[in-house]
Design an enzyme around this catalytic site. Structure first.
Site, mmCIF file in Angstrom:
data_model
loop_
_atom_site.group_PDB
_atom_site.id
_atom_site.type_symbol
_atom_site.label_atom_id
_atom_site.label_comp_id
_atom_site.label_asym_id
_atom_site.label_seq_id
_atom_site.Cartn_x
_atom_site.Cartn_y
_atom_site.Cartn_z
ATOM 1 N N HIS A 1 0.797 -1.237 0.000
ATOM 2 C CA HIS A 1 0.000 0.000 0.000
ATOM 3 C C HIS A 1 0.828 1.284 0.000
ATOM 4 O O HIS A 1 0.266 2.378 -0.060
ATOM 5 C CB HIS A 1 -1.023 -0.010 1.145
ATOM 6 C CG HIS A 1 -0.483 0.230 2.518
ATOM 7 N ND1 HIS A 1 -0.498 1.470 3.106
ATOM 8 C CD2 HIS A 1 0.077 -0.602 3.419
ATOM 9 C CE1 HIS A 1 0.023 1.370 4.324
ATOM 10 N NE2 HIS A 1 0.386 0.119 4.536
ATOM 11 N N CYS B 1 1.661 6.022 12.670
ATOM 12 C CA CYS B 1 1.528 4.985 13.694
ATOM 13 C C CYS B 1 1.663 5.589 15.085
ATOM 14 O O CYS B 1 1.309 4.979 16.077
ATOM 15 C CB CYS B 1 2.586 3.907 13.502
ATOM 16 S SG CYS B 1 2.764 3.420 11.794
HETATM 17 C C1 LIG Z 1 4.297 1.604 6.275
HETATM 18 C C2 LIG Z 1 5.533 1.020 6.817
HETATM 19 C C3 LIG Z 1 5.505 -0.153 7.574
HETATM 20 C C4 LIG Z 1 4.210 -0.859 7.907
HETATM 21 O O1 LIG Z 1 3.735 -1.499 6.754
HETATM 22 P P1 LIG Z 1 2.279 -2.171 6.743
HETATM 23 O O2 LIG Z 1 2.236 -2.849 5.406
HETATM 24 O O3 LIG Z 1 1.318 -1.032 6.853
HETATM 25 O O4 LIG Z 1 2.214 -3.109 7.874
HETATM 26 C C5 LIG Z 1 6.687 -0.656 8.041
HETATM 27 N N1 LIG Z 1 7.849 -0.044 7.770
HETATM 28 C C6 LIG Z 1 7.928 1.069 7.041
HETATM 29 C C7 LIG Z 1 9.247 1.682 6.762
HETATM 30 C C8 LIG Z 1 6.772 1.645 6.539
HETATM 31 O O5 LIG Z 1 6.850 2.759 5.828
#
Ligand SMILES: *Cc1c(COP(=O)(O)O)cnc(C)c1O
Length: 380
Positions: free
Chosen positions: A204, A324
């Site tokens: 995503h 987050c």
């Molecule tokens: C968005 C992100 C995540 C989390 O990814 P998800 O697919 O939403 O669980 C982890 N690490 C980094 C560097 C991110 O940018």
């Protein structure tokens, strides 16, 4: 009136071409079968789609299809990589140390700190956001099992020298994991160039759907113990019925981002330059971190609170750091690790662009920044 979206580092809209691909794997007139069903054509066809996706994603990162494990996203991939490799190899190797950085995503830091019987070393980045090689070399030893350092930081866009980090780690026989969630479609790399053993991917962040990702596991080197039990899917590393629609969506998103990577990098670089010029004109603004990927720009506006700045730009969607952490008012742990004060952290904004960012959006952003910052400074 529309709102301009500049928060692509937290998530991106799904590309319409990806939506079409996903729709072909949902309903009765499409490929809806369970890819693990081996007794009929519904299952075989779904399995074919999943294997096409596996090859496509593998090809985008220079891996083999047998090195991809589907997960629910980069968070799960980080957990699986770290917990799984420690569980599988701590006893057999007798190694007990993990090295990571304060500027990592919480999915890495918190996973490391919840491990039992492991000595976790968390390195502080330099003010540039980069790893300090001397500090890394000093803590790397024959007791080191895993080094986990991300390629692209999600808050600052800083790019770590993973190649060098991996060489140093391999010299002492340690494994290397890297969170690659922000690195796809914005940088050119392969897993062999990086030299990593484990890599976390997410769909995503590159115009694919939420809730799907993958873990790259280098063949013949690294073992990963399953973290959820069940039907022994994904070569025993991750059980659960494969969501074919999500998986083909991720593959199509990766395929498109690889195909369009050069013009995309150039376009987003130009936008970044435009934003930086405006910030320079305004004065009293520091860019945080050494220049890295084109799509993430983090800056501190002296004397202006980030929350108030956002409130003064109601038609602009940006963030003050990692989404987050949005529930708390704490400044970004990444910026604080880089040496910013609490107040500087709270005066910082992240602007992140993407495929759907238009010229009009950029004009709106620059006008809003000029207007809001001078207004807030006058009233201060
Ligand atoms: C968005 C992100 C995540 C989390 O990814 P998800 O697919 O939403 O669980 C982890 N690490 C980094 C560097 C991110 O940018």
């Amino acid at each position: 009136m529309k709102t301009a979206y500049f928060d692509n580092a937290s998530t991106t809209p799904v590309d319409k071409r990806v939506v079409d691909k996903m729709q072909s794997c949902l309903s009765a007139d499409g490929t809806f079968g369970n890819p693990a069903s081996t007794t009929h054509s519904f299952g075989w066809m779904a399995s074919e789609e999943v294997e096409w996706a596996r090859e496509t994603v593998a090809d985008c990162i220079g891996a083999g299809p047998g090195e991809i494990v589907w997960t629910s996203g980069a968070t799960e991939s980080d957990n699986l990589a770290i917990r799984g490799s420690v569980q599988a190899m701590r006893v057999s190797t007798g190694r007990t140390k993990i090295i990571t950085m304060e500027s990592e995503h919480k999915a890495v830091i918190d996973t490391c700190s919840h491990l039992d019987d492991v000595n976790v070393v968390i390195l502080k980045p330099k003010p540039s956001g980069l790893v300090c090689m001397d500090a890394l070399a000093k803590v790397l030893d024959k007791d080191t099992l895993l080094v986990s350092i991300m390629l692209v930081n999600n808050e600052t866009g800083v790019v770590q020298p993973i190649q060098t980090i991996a060489r140093l780690a391999h010299d002492v026989g340690a494994f290397v994991h890297s969170d690659l969630a922000q690195a796809v479609g914005k940088l050119q790399w392969t897993v062999d160039q990086l030299g990593i053993d484990l890599g976390s991917l997410s769909a995503h962040k590159v115009h694919g759907p939420k809730g799907i990702g993958a873990l790259y596991v280098r063949r013949g080197r690294c073992q990963v113990a399953e973290q959820q039990h069940g039907g022994k899917h994904e070569r025993g590393m991750r059980s659960g019925t494969l969501p074919a629609h999500q998986i083909v969506g991720m593959a199509e998103a990766y395929r498109l981002s690889k195909k369009e990577v050069y013009p995309e990098i150039q376009r987003l670089d130009r936008i970044r330059d435009q934003i930086e010029e405006t910030l320079e004109d305004l004065g009293g603004i520091q860019i945080n971190g050494k220049r890295g990927v084109p799509h993430i720009l983090n800056f501190t506006v002296d004397g202006v609170d980030g929350e108030r700045l956002m409130a003064a730009m109601p038609r602009i969607a940006v963030s003050t750091g990692s989404a987050c952490n949005a529930a708390t008012v704490e400044p970004s742990h990444v910026l604080q690790a880089m040496g910013l004060s609490r107040q500087q952290g709270l005066s910082s904004i992240r602007v992140s662009t993407g495929r759907m960012t238009t010229e009009d959006d950029v004009t709106m952003l620059l006008d809003s920044l000029r207007h809001a910052i001078s207004q807030l400074r006058r009233s201060a």
